[in-house]
Design a protein around this motif. Structure first.
Motif, mmCIF file in Angstrom:
data_model
loop_
_atom_site.group_PDB
_atom_site.id
_atom_site.type_symbol
_atom_site.label_atom_id
_atom_site.label_comp_id
_atom_site.label_asym_id
_atom_site.label_seq_id
_atom_site.Cartn_x
_atom_site.Cartn_y
_atom_site.Cartn_z
ATOM 1 N N GLY A 74 0.797 -1.224 0.000
ATOM 2 C CA GLY A 74 0.000 0.000 0.000
ATOM 3 C C GLY A 74 0.829 1.273 0.000
ATOM 4 O O GLY A 74 0.288 2.349 -0.175
ATOM 5 N N GLN A 75 2.131 1.145 0.191
ATOM 6 C CA GLN A 75 3.002 2.326 0.198
ATOM 7 C C GLN A 75 3.191 2.843 -1.226
ATOM 8 O O GLN A 75 3.124 2.078 -2.189
ATOM 9 C CB GLN A 75 4.359 1.981 0.808
ATOM 10 C CG GLN A 75 4.294 1.561 2.260
ATOM 11 C CD GLN A 75 5.635 1.072 2.783
ATOM 12 O OE1 GLN A 75 6.656 1.157 2.111
ATOM 13 N NE2 GLN A 75 5.624 0.532 3.988
ATOM 14 N N HIS A 76 3.457 4.120 -1.337
ATOM 15 C CA HIS A 76 3.704 4.737 -2.644
ATOM 16 C C HIS A 76 4.921 4.059 -3.289
ATOM 17 O O HIS A 76 6.019 4.075 -2.722
ATOM 18 C CB HIS A 76 3.933 6.234 -2.479
ATOM 19 C CG HIS A 76 4.096 6.942 -3.774
ATOM 20 N ND1 HIS A 76 5.332 7.113 -4.362
ATOM 21 C CD2 HIS A 76 3.195 7.501 -4.607
ATOM 22 C CE1 HIS A 76 5.180 7.756 -5.505
ATOM 23 N NE2 HIS A 76 3.896 8.010 -5.670
ATOM 24 N N ALA A 77 4.737 3.476 -4.452
ATOM 25 C CA ALA A 77 5.786 2.678 -5.098
ATOM 26 C C ALA A 77 7.031 3.499 -5.432
ATOM 27 O O ALA A 77 8.155 3.049 -5.199
ATOM 28 C CB ALA A 77 5.247 2.006 -6.357
ATOM 29 N N GLY A 78 6.851 4.678 -5.976
ATOM 30 C CA GLY A 78 8.004 5.487 -6.367
ATOM 31 C C GLY A 78 8.867 5.879 -5.182
ATOM 32 O O GLY A 78 10.098 5.771 -5.222
#
Length: 142
Positions: A74-78
């Protein structure tokens, strides 16, 4: 009450096993790129090693995100990828330092670069796991 990310966290032993499996696949990617870049494209072994490390590190990040640390999906991939690349610099230094030292000093490593890739992978693995677990894929990261 337990939140979803904490409930999704795998036990430490499972994470270590999965991290090792991902690392094994990363080792295969690393080796394949070294051989393709050096013997196929004619790059020197140091440039081939750098290209291979970047390719393998990105592959490992994606696989660890999905397989080893599922709570981190769920964390921002970038942002997560950037944290992974930055925190893996210590592992990179151990990995490619070992690789470069063997290429420079051991004829067998120059003839069979897989030996230098393997030694470098082992040197950086413990540092990489700890950085991944506690800094990159930690709960609460964005």
């Amino acid at each position: 009450m337990t939140d979803a990310p904490a409930a999704a966290r795998l036990p430490l032993a499972t994470q270590m096993l999965r991290f090792g499996l991902v690392g094994t696949l990363g080792f295969a990617v690393d080796t394949a790129v070294v051989y393709a870049a050096h013997f196929g494209l004619g790059l020197d072994l140091y440039s081939a090693g750098a290209l291979a490390y970047l390719t393998a590190a990105s592959t490992n990040w994606l696989l660890n995100r999905r397989f080893t640390f599922p709570e981190a999906r769920g964390q921002h991939a970038g942002a997560q990828w950037l944290r992974f690349v930055v925190t893996q610099l210590a592992g990179f230094a151990l990995n490619r330092g070992t690789y470069a030292a063997l290429i420079a000093t051991v004829a067998a490593a120059r003839a069979e670069p897989v030996l230098a890739v393997a030694a470098g992978s082992l040197a950086g693995m413990a540092v990489n796991f700890l950085a991944a677990r506690f800094l990159v894929f930690r709960e609460g990261a964005r």
